[in-house]
Design a protein around this motif. Structure first.
Motif, short mmCIF file in Angstrom:
data_model
loop_
_atom_site.label_atom_id
_atom_site.label_comp_id
_atom_site.label_asym_id
_atom_site.label_seq_id
_atom_site.Cartn_x
_atom_site.Cartn_y
_atom_site.Cartn_z
N LEU A 1 2.31 -12.53 1.02
CA LEU A 1 1.55 -12.03 0.07
C LEU A 1 0.88 -11.10 0.43
CD1 LEU A 1 1.08 -16.09 -1.01
CD2 LEU A 1 2.35 -14.20 -1.24
N LYS A 2 -0.27 -10.78 -0.80
CA LYS A 2 -1.31 -9.65 -1.07
C LYS A 2 -1.38 -8.70 0.04
CE LYS A 2 -4.28 -12.46 -2.22
NZ LYS A 2 -4.36 -13.78 -1.19
N GLY A 3 -2.35 -8.56 0.55
CA GLY A 3 -3.22 -7.51 1.67
C GLY A 3 -1.46 -7.18 2.48
N HIS B 1 1.45 -6.98 2.69
CA HIS B 1 2.63 -6.99 2.11
C HIS B 1 1.71 -5.46 1.30
CE1 HIS B 1 5.61 -6.86 -1.84
NE2 HIS B 1 5.21 -6.02 -1.54
N LEU B 2 0.92 -5.61 0.06
CA LEU B 2 -0.02 -3.85 0.00
C LEU B 2 -0.04 -3.29 0.96
CD1 LEU B 2 -2.01 -5.88 -2.34
CD2 LEU B 2 -0.31 -4.26 -3.49
N SER B 3 -0.68 -3.28 2.17
CA SER B 3 -1.14 -2.30 3.01
C SER B 3 0.29 -1.47 3.83
CB SER B 3 -1.99 -3.06 3.52
OG SER B 3 -1.68 -3.96 4.88
N GLU B 4 0.99 -2.34 3.86
CA GLU B 4 1.95 -1.60 4.85
C GLU B 4 3.06 -1.11 3.60
OE1 GLU B 4 5.20 -2.61 8.02
OE2 GLU B 4 3.62 -3.63 8.29
N LEU B 5 3.52 -1.40 2.68
CA LEU B 5 4.34 -1.63 2.03
C LEU B 5 4.07 -0.57 0.49
CD1 LEU B 5 6.56 -4.62 2.41
CD2 LEU B 5 7.34 -1.80 3.61
N VAL B 6 2.78 -0.80 0.17
CA VAL B 6 2.86 -0.29 -1.38
C VAL B 6 1.90 0.55 -0.86
CG1 VAL B 6 1.15 -0.45 -2.99
CG2 VAL B 6 2.36 -2.28 -2.87
N ASN C 1 -0.32 2.55 5.14
CA ASN C 1 -0.95 2.70 5.27
C ASN C 1 -2.06 1.95 5.39
OD1 ASN C 1 -3.00 3.77 7.34
ND2 ASN C 1 -3.31 6.32 6.80
N ILE C 2 -2.24 1.04 6.99
CA ILE C 2 -3.31 -0.68 7.16
C ILE C 2 -4.53 -0.44 6.51
CG2 ILE C 2 -1.33 -2.11 7.96
CD1 ILE C 2 -3.19 -1.26 10.25
N SER C 3 -4.68 1.17 6.91
CA SER C 3 -6.09 2.27 6.61
C SER C 3 -7.08 1.83 5.48
CB SER C 3 -6.27 2.77 7.42
OG SER C 3 -6.11 3.73 7.27
N LEU C 4 -5.39 2.46 4.91
CA LEU C 4 -6.02 2.39 3.25
C LEU C 4 -6.27 0.96 2.31
CD1 LEU C 4 -3.70 4.97 2.48
CD2 LEU C 4 -6.01 5.55 3.15
N ARG C 5 -5.74 0.17 3.44
CA ARG C 5 -5.81 -1.28 2.37
C ARG C 5 -6.23 -2.21 3.12
NH1 ARG C 5 -6.76 -5.91 0.18
NH2 ARG C 5 -6.01 -6.70 -1.49
N PRO C 6 -8.11 -2.31 3.53
CA PRO C 6 -8.15 -3.24 4.06
C PRO C 6 -8.37 -5.13 3.64
CG PRO C 6 -9.82 -2.00 2.70
CD PRO C 6 -8.39 -1.70 2.97
N MET C 7 -8.11 -5.59 4.23
CA MET C 7 -8.47 -7.43 3.79
C MET C 7 -8.78 -8.27 5.62
SD MET C 7 -3.78 -7.31 5.04
CE MET C 7 -3.45 -7.18 6.50
N ASP C 8 -9.12 -8.95 4.58
CA ASP C 8 -9.83 -10.08 5.45
C ASP C 8 -9.17 -11.10 5.93
OD1 ASP C 8 -12.17 -9.36 4.03
OD2 ASP C 8 -12.36 -10.41 2.81
#
Length: 208
Positions: free
Chosen positions: A20-22, A24-29, A32-39
């Motif tokens: 879910l969410k982070g 999925h978003l960071s890698e596929l959307v 780049n995982i650095s563009l979408r940090p997640m807790d």
């Protein structure tokens, strides 16, 4: 890396999991995982598999803290007490999703897509269900208290899945889940504040 370890361990036990969410978003959307940090990392698991999941996390060296358990006693839980391991992000295992009934969540499972991510095979929500989940999470669950990031996530998801998105399906699925108003409101706000490319025709359909 740790997500791949967990997902591969689940696969060995025939435990399906939707990312879910982070993650999925960071890698596929965002790509780049650095563009979408997640807790933390959020996974959706079927209710019948929860015991197997707890055992598997224990075997992988994850723990559940009493502090987390105490905090969760004061709310209506929709996920297990987070699993924690030194050097890794906490993992929340959901058996349902906030403001969704069982039928709505079951539909998410039926439409989930199999992809390659985090170095392994994983399940993710369909583009329509991803937007519904992001919308409900931003509005009903967090009451827009998480700032602009959820709205930017929606805009990025629309850009990423533009060719695959079926807005009629999104409307039908949001209505079936009983969250069409929350979905409309969040998409409208995302369009107004971060220029998310939501078709006006799709927004009008949700108000009828």
């Amino acid at each position: 890396v740790e997500l791949a370890v967990v997902l591969n361990a689940f696969r060995e036990e025939n435990i399906p999991a939707v990312v879910l969410k982070g993650a999925h978003l960071s890698e596929l959307v965002y790509g780049n995982i650095s563009l979408r940090p997640m807790d933390d990392i959020d996974l959706l698991i079927k209710n019948d598999d929860l015991r197997k999941v707890e055992k598997k996390f224990a075997a992988l060296g994850y723990l559940q803290s009493e502090d987390d358990a105490n905090r969760m006693r004061s709310v209506d839980p929709h996920h297990l007490t987070p699993f924690r391991k030194e050097g890794c992000k906490p993992i929340e295992v959901h058996w349902t999703l906030p403001s969704m009934d069982a039928a709505g969540v079951e539909g998410f499972w039926e439409r989930a897509r199999r992809v390659e991510m985090a170095g392994c095979t994983a399940l993710i929500l369909s583009p329509e269900d991803l937007l519904i989940h992001l919308s409900v999470h931003a509005s009903l669950h967090h009451r827009f208290g998480a700032g602009l990031r959820p709205l930017c996530d929606i805009a990025a998801a629309i850009d990423c899945y533009r060719d695959a998105l079926d807005w009629k399906k999104l409307y039908t699925q949001a209505r079936t889940c009983g969250v069409v108003n929350a979905t409309y409101l969040t998409l409208h706000v995302a369009h107004e504040l971060v220029n998310a490319d939501v078709p006006q025709k799709a927004l009008r359909a949700m108000t009828l």
